[in-house]
Design an enzyme around this catalytic site. Structure first.
Site, short mmCIF file in Angstrom:
data_model
loop_
_atom_site.label_atom_id
_atom_site.label_comp_id
_atom_site.label_asym_id
_atom_site.label_seq_id
_atom_site.Cartn_x
_atom_site.Cartn_y
_atom_site.Cartn_z
N CYS A 1 -60.24 31.12 23.45
CA CYS A 1 -60.41 32.51 22.99
C CYS A 1 -59.97 33.49 24.07
CB CYS A 1 -61.88 32.75 22.64
SG CYS A 1 -62.27 34.48 22.39
N CYS B 1 -63.21 35.57 25.41
CA CYS B 1 -64.34 34.95 26.10
C CYS B 1 -64.28 35.20 27.61
CB CYS B 1 -64.38 33.44 25.82
SG CYS B 1 -65.25 32.99 24.30
N GLN C 1 -62.48 47.99 18.53
CA GLN C 1 -61.38 48.67 19.21
C GLN C 1 -61.69 50.15 19.33
OE1 GLN C 1 -57.30 47.80 18.16
NE2 GLN C 1 -57.93 46.18 16.78
N SER D 1 -58.39 39.48 14.40
CA SER D 1 -57.55 38.41 14.91
C SER D 1 -58.37 37.31 15.55
CB SER D 1 -56.58 39.01 15.94
OG SER D 1 -57.31 39.64 16.98
N ASN E 1 -62.97 45.79 13.09
CA ASN E 1 -62.52 44.99 11.97
C ASN E 1 -63.26 43.68 12.06
OD1 ASN E 1 -60.50 46.71 10.93
ND2 ASN E 1 -59.11 46.05 12.56
N HIS F 1 -66.06 41.84 18.62
CA HIS F 1 -65.33 42.88 19.34
C HIS F 1 -64.93 44.01 18.42
CE1 HIS F 1 -62.05 40.71 17.40
NE2 HIS F 1 -61.30 41.79 17.58
N HIS G 1 -64.55 36.29 17.89
CA HIS G 1 -65.36 36.80 19.01
C HIS G 1 -65.78 38.25 18.70
CE1 HIS G 1 -66.40 36.31 23.38
NE2 HIS G 1 -66.72 37.57 23.12
N HIS H 1 -69.26 33.96 22.09
CA HIS H 1 -68.20 33.85 21.10
C HIS H 1 -68.74 33.72 19.67
CE1 HIS H 1 -64.07 32.77 19.90
NE2 HIS H 1 -64.63 31.90 19.08
#
Ligand code: H2U
Ligand code: ZN
Length: 340
Positions: free
Chosen positions: A50, A53, A168, A161, A153, A166, A164, A113
């Protein structure tokens, strides 16, 4: 006699001045179209492959630090760049273009993760809220940055994508379309009627009750009267705040709690890790005060009736206007019935 729970009608979104069609009588129509793969959610706590990570290498070779809470870095494939040269193009007002500088960052919510917002501890979620607030302040303080868009997202169906946890942040020189509409509408409301559009709307929804999903001392989650996506929600602070940076520590805890409770409900709806796009809308950062701006978060989940059947925004939605079958009141009732 017209029946709001059955007969076709349209509803007005006062934040955008757009209308949505509601066709409740269609909720039982058969579906023989595309279905999604049901995602299998067994991720390891650490994935050596990943790129998010702790301690792993990202594309381009930069190595992530061994971070232990949240971790922010400049997007290696940024859609916007701060050093974009200034340029403008205008041909008869019909062909217009202008350079757009910006800064794009990635925010890892947790070193783990295998977690999602729904599975994180309250204290870790509070770290995420603080990180968002700090980023809004830091990026917003850059003189040419006029808007900071924080979003997530979640899930492959929404184009994420990587599982994990996350999100933006894109910050740029011109206020993007959606917050620009909301800025205009909140301003017009305050000018015409005094008061704040979303304070007045929230008071009305709390009196009515049928679209409320869950609430705590500081925040309320509801399915807006004008929701487009089947299980769309709006998260509002009860008090009038224009940005995360205005939230006192207890209100930040309140937002963390609301994110946790709402995403836990979502995960139960179809018994999967629920996909969505979510984002915060806050006042622009061009230095004007924007007293009419009321901070909020939108959740836009794509699923319609099961883990595998999604809502498509196609045909009439693309060419005419958005349309939904299940009523916002029905969606709220289903979300309200779930446990946290
Ligand atoms: P999404 O899952 O929402 O696409 O966000 C992941 C972001 O991470 C994506 O914008 C960036 C992609 O550009 N990224 C990096 O910055 N470095 C990498 O090594 C891979 C992905
Ligand atoms: Zn990872």
């Amino acid at each position: 006699m017209f029946d709001w729970t059955h007969d076709p009608h349209r509803r007005f979104n006062p934040l955008t001045r757009e209308w949505v069609l509601v066709s409740p009588h269609r909720t039982d129509r058969p579906w023989q179209g595309q279905t999604e793969e049901k995602a299998v959610d067994t991720e390891p706590a650490y994935d050596p492959k990943c790129y998010l990570c702790p301690g792993n290498s990202r594309a381009g070779g930069v190595r992530n630090p061994a971070y232990t809470s949240t971790f922010v870095f400049d997007n290696d494939f940024a859609a916007l760049k701060p050093d974009t040269p200034v340029e403008r193009f205008d041909q008869d007002g019909l062909l217009q273009a202008e350079s757009e500088p910006g800064i794009c960052r990635v925010v890892c919510f947790s070193p783990r993760h295998d977690l999602t917002l729904a599975g994180m501890e309250l204290a870790s979620l509070r770290q995420v809220v603080d990180t968002w607030a700090d980023q809004y302040a830091e990026l917003g303080a850059i003189p040419w940055v006029r808007y900071v868009q924080i979003f997530e997202n979640r899930g492959a169906m929404m184009g994420a994508s990587n599982p994990h946890p996350h999100g933006q942040i894109w910050s740029n020189e011109r206020v993007p379309n959606e917050p620009a509409k909301e800025t205009q509408q909140q301003h017009a409301y305050t000018t015409a009627r005094g008061g704040c559009l979303l304070c007045d709307y929230l008071a009305l929804e709390l009196r009515d009750g049928q679209r409320i999903v869950c609430q705590n001392e500081h925040f309320v989650a509801l399915v807006p009267f004008w929701a487009v996506w089947p299980f769309e929600t709006l998260v509002l602070p009860r008090a009038h705040h224009g940005a995360l940076t205005d939230l006192a520590p207890d209100a930040r805890d309140g937002l963390a709690d609301m994110l946790r409770r709402l995403t836990r409900r979502y995960d139960q709806l179809f018994q999967i890790s629920f996909p969505y796009s979510m984002g915060l809308h806050q006042r622009p950062t061009d230095g004007a005060p924007y007293p009419e701006w009321h901070l909020h978060a939108h959740f836009y989940p794509p699923l319609l009736r099961s883990a595998t059947v999604r809502k498509f925004m196609v045909g009439y939605e693309l060419l005419g206007q958005p349309q939904r079958d299940i009523t916002p009141e029905g969606a709220a009732e289903r979300l309200r019935a779930l446990s946290e």
